[in-house]
Write an enzyme that holds these catalytic residues in place. Structure first.
Site, PDB file in Angstrom:
ATOM      1  CG  ASP A  17      -1.986  -1.124   1.152  1.00  0.00           C
ATOM      2  OD1 ASP A  17      -1.938  -1.927   0.203  1.00  0.00           O
ATOM      3  OD2 ASP A  17      -2.822  -1.221   2.067  1.00  0.00           O
ATOM      4  CG  ASP A  55      -6.692  -0.074   1.301  1.00  0.00           C
ATOM      5  OD1 ASP A  55      -6.986  -1.263   1.542  1.00  0.00           O
ATOM      6  OD2 ASP A  55      -7.136   0.880   1.971  1.00  0.00           O
ATOM      7  CG  HIS A  57     -11.411   0.898   0.199  1.00  0.00           C
ATOM      8  ND1 HIS A  57     -11.391  -0.435   0.523  1.00  0.00           N
ATOM      9  CD2 HIS A  57     -10.526   1.495   1.049  1.00  0.00           C
ATOM     10  CE1 HIS A  57     -10.546  -0.646   1.515  1.00  0.00           C
ATOM     11  NE2 HIS A  57      -9.994   0.510   1.845  1.00  0.00           N
ATOM     12  CG  HIS A  61     -14.968   0.091   1.534  1.00  0.00           C
ATOM     13  ND1 HIS A  61     -14.322  -0.092   2.730  1.00  0.00           N
ATOM     14  CD2 HIS A  61     -14.972  -1.123   0.915  1.00  0.00           C
ATOM     15  CE1 HIS A  61     -13.941  -1.360   2.826  1.00  0.00           C
ATOM     16  NE2 HIS A  61     -14.314  -2.007   1.747  1.00  0.00           N
ATOM     17  CE  LYS A 115      -4.090  -4.238   1.471  1.00  0.00           C
ATOM     18  NZ  LYS A 115      -4.877  -3.166   2.105  1.00  0.00           N
ATOM     19  CB  CYS A 160      -2.168  -3.148   5.275  1.00  0.00           C
ATOM     20  SG  CYS A 160      -3.852  -2.554   5.049  1.00  0.00           S
TER      21      CYS A 160
HETATM   22  C1  VGL Z   1      -4.931   0.463   5.779  1.00  0.00           C
HETATM   23  C2  VGL Z   1      -6.509   1.313   7.184  1.00  0.00           C
HETATM   24  C3  VGL Z   1      -7.459   1.207   6.206  1.00  0.00           C
HETATM   25  C4  VGL Z   1      -3.495   0.073   5.570  1.00  0.00           C
HETATM   26  C5  VGL Z   1      -5.873   0.342   4.789  1.00  0.00           C
HETATM   27  O1  VGL Z   1      -3.038   0.002   4.400  1.00  0.00           O
HETATM   28  O2  VGL Z   1      -2.801  -0.175   6.584  1.00  0.00           O
HETATM   29  N1  VGL Z   1      -5.248   0.936   6.974  1.00  0.00           N
HETATM   30  N2  VGL Z   1      -7.130   0.725   5.008  1.00  0.00           N
HETATM   31 ZN    ZN Z   2      -8.499   0.839   3.392  1.00  0.00          ZN
END
Ligand code: VGL
Ligand code: ZN
Length: 212
Positions: A17, A55, A57, A61, A115, A160
């Protein structure tokens, strides 16, 4: 000095991410998140096999506070699969915030795994969504490609990266966290919980300089 880890055939680097919304100026910025980018670029040169995660969404979401009228970001709500922290809107698919940081340079990455693609389920881990049963397919990919050791770097260490490490461990992969190539958010003591979990499970942590 940290023990040198030689990267070999069974090793894969999963870069988690590295997206604009998790970097300074982004909507869910991880403090100093952008500092890991040059480190990851250099690290990736030591790996023949690299996976990038994103990430990704829907605009409405269910992990977004904005999808729950009257609720504030960073509060926890109960969803059908359990407790869920509500986040500011972030990484909305096909927006600038969801793009990789412009300086991330890993041209030989073989796979970009998205994801959090289901509107009603969040996904911290790059292996299983937050209902803990919906797979992303990455376990199968890594097994079929014959990898046995997963190195993890990226954002956020306490979400994550942490959940990905725990799932990889549970699936029987060796796991190595490259700590200085990660940054955390720290919500409700999540950094302390992450360190405790890694030490309980015996998940190894190292630094970028020791890998190669
Ligand atoms: C993440 C919170 C929400 C991350 C992703 O990449 O750690 N944290 N979505
Ligand atoms: Zn997220």
């Amino acid at each position: 000095m940290t023990k040198k880890l030689a990267v070999g055939k069974g090793d894969v680097l999963v870069v988690v991410d590295i997206q604009n919304d998790f970097c300074p100026g982004g909507s869910l910025s991880v403090p100093h998140g952008d500092e890991v980018v040059p480190l990851i670029n250099r690290l990736a040169e030591h790996f023949e096999h690299v996976v990038l995660t994103q990430d990704w969404h829907a605009p409405d979401h269910l992990s977004f506070a904005s999808a729950h009228p009257g609720k504030q970001p960073y509060k926890t709500v109960m969803l059908p699969y359990g407790a869920q922290i509500l986040w500011p809107d972030h990484c909305v698919r096909a927006t600038r915030g969801a793009e990789f940081h412009k300086d991330l340079q890993v041209p030989h990455a073989a796979l970009v795994l998205r994801k959090g693609i289901h509107r009603t389920i969040d996904s911290y881990s790059t292996f299983y969504e937050n209902d803990r049963t919906t797979p992303t397919g990455l376990v199968g990919y890594l097994r079929e490609r014959g990898f046995s050791r997963v190195f993890l770097a990226g954002l956020a260490l306490d979400f994550c990266v942490r959940y990905s490490a725990e799932d990889a461990y549970r699936e029987g992969f060796q796991v190595v966290i490259i700590e200085d190539a990660c940054r955390g958010i720290d919500v409700n003591d999540s950094m302390a919980a992450t360190r405790e979990s890694f030490s309980m499970l015996g998940i190894a942590c190292t630094v970028a300089e020791a890998v190669g």
